[in-house]
Design a protein around this motif. Structure first.
Motif: not given
Length: 415
Positions: A270-291
């Motif tokens: 959807m972000l690519e369809e919209v064409g807006c600039p964005y920053t990606v933050r990749v989170l890990d299950f059980g660690t950073t996702m639960k921080a």
């Protein structure tokens, strides 16, 4: 740690600060007492380092000090190598060649153990999504360096071509696109221009009326406001302010939290369809996702989620709906008279189809006597209803295409 290393580390800390920094902050970062820090500052000043300041006021290192830095640490070498590899693969040809030359020069003066670490392929930069471009980034970078105006031929999201004169401010390198921020004389406001939509660019002899640093400061100020309450320049009209309000969504920072093995790819699409600039933050299950930092955004500790300015949105279907409304220029939001079917099928996928498909994929379906307890009834019923009606009943009521329907179709693909 020897005192010599401690003194060089202190110099490195001062290099990172352009403004005076307190002795207490330096002492905490260095892991020494305030008294020891004062002695180290005095020792560096006696050796010729131009450190201005005094206890209780703060310290700042003037450029041109005589002491050279120590050799790179292994972590610093990896950081430099990874950064140069990224530049070599994700920018224009001339800047990429410069990055490769810089790597060769650095490697030539490194000791063998660090040279091996720099040339190691333990950290690699993956291939990026390269959009076709007709304007080289080197032209844009030259205009930035020389602070000159640019004559642009640009095509917007709707395919409308325009001729513009702009004052370049900065270039942003995002995961899927590159964006140049500039003051646009046509709109009389700051505007973000995607480089893949530039058809031509010519550097003009005329310099930008304001220094680039000043333009950068003014542009950043526009990101701090919630509305466009007044023009950035005295000659801006009320119509220009209105256009600025329409474009404010493009100015706000958009952060996308995701994981490759999640429904986040729906939002990524959807972000690519919209064409807006964005920053990606990749989170890990059980660690950073639960921080705690992420739980403050989504207490469930799940992805995807976006933070757009001061707005936080979770759940794939809700994010798709929000983006369609926040960026109407992308043409993904149907006309008001067609939004009943649009919202109906958009949320049917999240509330009925996806739970039914998920349970069915795990080998469990509610028995006939319990189907009334589930919103989707049965897997067969929800699937037949979706595939029997979504294409014929919703397909492009506004435009004759399937773009709006594809939003709701995408939300079920996570199942």
């Amino acid at each position: 740690m020897s005192r010599t290393h401690r003194l060089f580390d202190l110099l490195q800390m001062l290099r990172r600060h352009r403004r005076p920094v307190s002795g207490a902050a330096l002492a905490q970062e260095a892991g020494v007492s305030l008294r020891t820090l004062y002695r180290d500052i005095a020792a560096l000043q006696a050796m010729g380092a131009e450190i201005e300041g005094e206890p209780g006021v703060g310290y700042v290192l003037k450029p041109g000090f005589l002491l050279p830095p120590l050799m790179f640490s292994p972590d610093e070498i990896e950081a430099v190598a990874l950064g140069l590899k990224w530049v070599a693969r994700r920018t224009d040809e001339s800047l990429g060649a410069a990055a490769r030359d810089a790597m060769a020069k650095i490697g030539a003066v490194l000791p063998p153990d660090l040279r091996t670490r720099m040339e190691d392929d333990a950290l690699v930069v993956g291939a990026g999504w390269e959009r076709p471009k007709q304007v080289e980034l080197s032209v844009l970078r030259q205009a930035l360096r020389e602070e000159r105006k640019l004559a642009l031929t640009y095509v917007n999201e709707a395919g409308i071509r325009s001729e513009r004169t702009v004052w370049p401010v900065t270039i942003g390198f995002f995961e899927a696109t590159r964006v140049m921020v500039a003051w646009c004389e046509l709109r009389n406001a700051f505007h973000s221009f995607r480089t893949d939509r530039m058809l031509a660019a010519e550097i003009l002899a005329e310099r930008s009326p304001r220094p680039r640093r000043q333009l950068m400061k003014e542009w950043r100020q526009t990101l701090l406001t919630k509305t466009v309450s007044g023009p950035a320049y005295p000659n801006a009209s009320s119509n220009d302010i209105t256009r600025g309000n329409e474009e404010f969504a493009m100015a706000k920072e958009l952060i996308f939290y995701t994981n490759p093995q999640s429904r986040g790819y729906i939002v990524h699409w959807m972000l690519e369809e919209v064409g807006c600039p964005y920053t990606v933050r990749v989170l890990d299950f059980g660690t950073t996702m639960k921080a705690p930092e992420y739980l403050a955004i989504n207490p469930m500790g799940k992805v995807p989620a976006i933070v757009h300015g001061d707005q936080v949105v979770t759940e794939a279907a809700a994010i798709c709906a929000y983006l369609a409304e926040a960026f109407p220029e992308a043409g993904l939001l149907p006309a008001p008279e067609h939004r009943g079917a649009y919202y109906r099928w958009l949320f049917f996928t999240a509330a009925c189809l996806e739970p039914a498909a998920s349970n069915h994929a795990e080998g469990w379906d509610p028995t006939p006597d319990r189907q009334r307890s589930f919103g989707y009834g049965s897997y067969e019923w929800s699937s037949i209803r979706w595939w029997g009606h979504s294409g014929a009943g919703v397909t492009s009521p506004a435009t004759g295409s399937a773009r709006q329907t594809s939003i709701s179709r995408a939300t079920c693909s996570g199942a």
